[in-house]
Design an enzyme around this catalytic site. Structure first.
Site, PDB file in Angstrom:
ATOM      1  N   ASN A   9      77.878  10.788  10.004  1.00  0.00           N
ATOM      2  CA  ASN A   9      76.631  11.491  10.292  1.00  0.00           C
ATOM      3  C   ASN A   9      76.058  11.982   8.961  1.00  0.00           C
ATOM      4  O   ASN A   9      76.578  12.931   8.369  1.00  0.00           O
ATOM      5  CB  ASN A   9      76.890  12.671  11.229  1.00  0.00           C
ATOM      6  CG  ASN A   9      75.628  13.443  11.571  1.00  0.00           C
ATOM      7  OD1 ASN A   9      74.569  13.229  10.986  1.00  0.00           O
ATOM      8  ND2 ASN A   9      75.733  14.352  12.511  1.00  0.00           N
ATOM      9  N   GLY A  13      77.697  18.313   6.762  1.00  0.00           N
ATOM     10  CA  GLY A  13      78.279  18.752   5.509  1.00  0.00           C
ATOM     11  C   GLY A  13      77.278  18.997   4.412  1.00  0.00           C
ATOM     12  O   GLY A  13      77.495  18.589   3.266  1.00  0.00           O
ATOM     13  N   THR A  40      74.896   7.224  11.464  1.00  0.00           N
ATOM     14  CA  THR A  40      74.130   7.558  12.663  1.00  0.00           C
ATOM     15  C   THR A  40      72.722   7.990  12.277  1.00  0.00           C
ATOM     16  O   THR A  40      72.509   8.613  11.242  1.00  0.00           O
ATOM     17  CB  THR A  40      74.804   8.686  13.454  1.00  0.00           C
ATOM     18  OG1 THR A  40      74.841   9.869  12.653  1.00  0.00           O
ATOM     19  CG2 THR A  40      76.227   8.299  13.852  1.00  0.00           C
ATOM     20  N   GLY A  66      80.722  16.559  12.131  1.00  0.00           N
ATOM     21  CA  GLY A  66      81.200  17.729  12.853  1.00  0.00           C
ATOM     22  C   GLY A  66      81.763  17.369  14.216  1.00  0.00           C
ATOM     23  O   GLY A  66      81.984  16.203  14.547  1.00  0.00           O
ATOM     24  N   ASP A  67      81.974  18.415  15.037  1.00  0.00           N
ATOM     25  CA  ASP A  67      82.530  18.205  16.378  1.00  0.00           C
ATOM     26  C   ASP A  67      81.602  17.359  17.243  1.00  0.00           C
ATOM     27  O   ASP A  67      82.063  16.621  18.112  1.00  0.00           O
ATOM     28  CB  ASP A  67      82.787  19.554  17.049  1.00  0.00           C
ATOM     29  CG  ASP A  67      84.003  20.269  16.462  1.00  0.00           C
ATOM     30  OD1 ASP A  67      84.923  19.581  15.989  1.00  0.00           O
ATOM     31  OD2 ASP A  67      84.031  21.517  16.477  1.00  0.00           O
ATOM     32  N   LEU A  70      82.221  13.745  16.326  1.00  0.00           N
ATOM     33  CA  LEU A  70      83.518  13.351  16.885  1.00  0.00           C
ATOM     34  C   LEU A  70      83.414  13.150  18.390  1.00  0.00           C
ATOM     35  O   LEU A  70      83.955  12.178  18.939  1.00  0.00           O
ATOM     36  CB  LEU A  70      84.561  14.419  16.566  1.00  0.00           C
ATOM     37  CG  LEU A  70      85.945  14.177  17.162  1.00  0.00           C
ATOM     38  CD1 LEU A  70      86.598  12.957  16.529  1.00  0.00           C
ATOM     39  CD2 LEU A  70      86.837  15.402  16.972  1.00  0.00           C
ATOM     40  N   THR A  93      80.620  22.843  11.331  1.00  0.00           N
ATOM     41  CA  THR A  93      80.733  24.291  11.192  1.00  0.00           C
ATOM     42  C   THR A  93      82.064  24.805  11.721  1.00  0.00           C
ATOM     43  O   THR A  93      82.695  25.666  11.106  1.00  0.00           O
ATOM     44  CB  THR A  93      79.590  24.984  11.962  1.00  0.00           C
ATOM     45  OG1 THR A  93      78.350  24.463  11.490  1.00  0.00           O
ATOM     46  CG2 THR A  93      79.625  26.478  11.759  1.00  0.00           C
ATOM     47  N   ASP A 215     100.247  18.313  25.471  1.00  0.00           N
ATOM     48  CA  ASP A 215     101.027  18.867  26.583  1.00  0.00           C
ATOM     49  C   ASP A 215     100.572  18.386  27.954  1.00  0.00           C
ATOM     50  O   ASP A 215     101.160  18.737  28.974  1.00  0.00           O
ATOM     51  CB  ASP A 215     101.051  20.401  26.529  1.00  0.00           C
ATOM     52  CG  ASP A 215      99.662  21.041  26.652  1.00  0.00           C
ATOM     53  OD1 ASP A 215      98.694  20.313  26.966  1.00  0.00           O
ATOM     54  OD2 ASP A 215      99.549  22.259  26.423  1.00  0.00           O
ATOM     55  N   GLU A 272      78.339  21.137  22.497  1.00  0.00           N
ATOM     56  CA  GLU A 272      77.044  20.525  22.801  1.00  0.00           C
ATOM     57  C   GLU A 272      76.708  20.750  24.268  1.00  0.00           C
ATOM     58  O   GLU A 272      77.593  20.984  25.099  1.00  0.00           O
ATOM     59  CB  GLU A 272      77.085  19.016  22.507  1.00  0.00           C
ATOM     60  CG  GLU A 272      77.535  18.657  21.097  1.00  0.00           C
ATOM     61  CD  GLU A 272      76.544  19.072  20.040  1.00  0.00           C
ATOM     62  OE1 GLU A 272      75.320  19.056  20.324  1.00  0.00           O
ATOM     63  OE2 GLU A 272      76.971  19.416  18.916  1.00  0.00           O
TER      64      GLU A 272
END
Length: 296
Positions: A9, A13, A40, A66-67, A70, A93, A215, A272
């Site tokens: 992306n 950053g 992207t 970032g998340d 991902l 972040t 788990d 999101e």
């Protein structure tokens, strides 16, 4: 020759992703990978790139961002027969997934960690027809977090979410929820329901300290009430990893959870905006293989 795909992306950053992308490409080529680089430009690109990597039998996919990046990347692995190994260079972040796997939050160090020969099979979650890596939140407070600006997140990180939650505290009434899980049920009013796969949520690494990435469980928290009187104790419990024992919190673990409401309620998924209720959440145990540091 082994095949690798970089999904980057360029806006992550502080827009240093291009520099890191070149470093990742160099390090993968030194490991005898044939590398394809994709940047992207809009929503859904990372998912489509990863989907292509799965269909083409790619050995490794690296997510640089970032998340949100991902989250899109792993959704390219939905219902695929072949799943590449995953590498992560966190530039966001919060970076909850990286935190949970002890992947360095320093991009330079995270890139060096891609040379690790150690991998770990980790759980993913499925919400309706999407995958998620870390957390689903539902309720009034979850909706309030949509208004956190990119600038606030960049400046304050995890505390941007806490700040927004506190600011809107008096304007976020509890809403009716019905939660069914593994043959049991919970019904009542709540301003916030959380379903977490890892110990780190919103950058708070002690939300659910007993949660492990493999788990096979969803760790669920139902906050029954949140007001000016219990906010301090809830925040303290969150910071010290004792939220599940707070008097205004119900905690349980499950493999599958159904949440519905008589009111319109949206969700927040991996930071999101997600689908509105009703939702079905289930865990996919040890679903993907992730490159992790030699010592975790």
């Amino acid at each position: 020759m082994r095949q690798a795909m970089i999904i980057s992306n360029p806006s992550s950053g502080k827009e240093e992703a291009k520099q890191y992308m070149s470093q990742v490409q160099e390090i993968l080529e030194s490991q005898q990978y044939e590398v394809v680089v994709n940047e992207t430009t809009g929503e859904g690109d990372a998912t489509n790139f990863c989907l292509s990597a799965c269909k083409e039998g790619c050995d490794l996919v690296i997510s640089i961002g970032g998340d949100g990046t991902l989250h899109e990347t792993i959704n390219g692995m939905m219902d695929q027969e072949h799943l590449p190994r995953l590498g992560v260079v966190p530039l966001g972040t919060v970076n909850d997934f990286a935190r949970a796997l002890n992947i360095s939050l320093d991009p330079e160090e995270a890139i060096r960690q891609l040379c690790s020969e150690r991998t770990h099979r980790v759980d993913l979650g499925e919400i309706n027809d999407r995958l998620f890596a870390n957390v689903v939140a539902a309720g009034s407070l979850a909706e309030a977090l949509f208004s956190v600006s990119s600038e606030e997140k960049s400046k304050l990180g995890s505390f941007a979410y806490l700040k927004e939650g506190l600011k809107d505290l008096m304007n976020t009434p509890a809403k009716p929820l019905t939660i069914e899980y593994d043959g049991q049920s919970w019904e009542g009013e709540s301003p916030l329901f959380l379903a977490a796969l890892t110990n780190s949520v919103g950058g708070f690494e002690k939300l659910s300290p007993e949660a492990a990435v493999d788990d096979g469980l969803i760790h669920c928290f139902v906050i029954r009430s949140m007001n000016v009187f219990n906010t301090v104790t809830l925040g303290t419990s969150l910071l010290f990893g004792n939220l599940k024992n707070h008097k205004d919190v119900d905690y349980f673990t499950a493999k599958e959870v159904h949440v519905r409401s008589t009111e319109a309620i949206r969700t927040n998924v991996d930071g999101e905006e997600g689908p509105s209720l009703p939702i079905r959440i289930r865990v996919l145990p040890r679903h993907i293989e992730v490159i992790v540091p030699e010592e975790i």
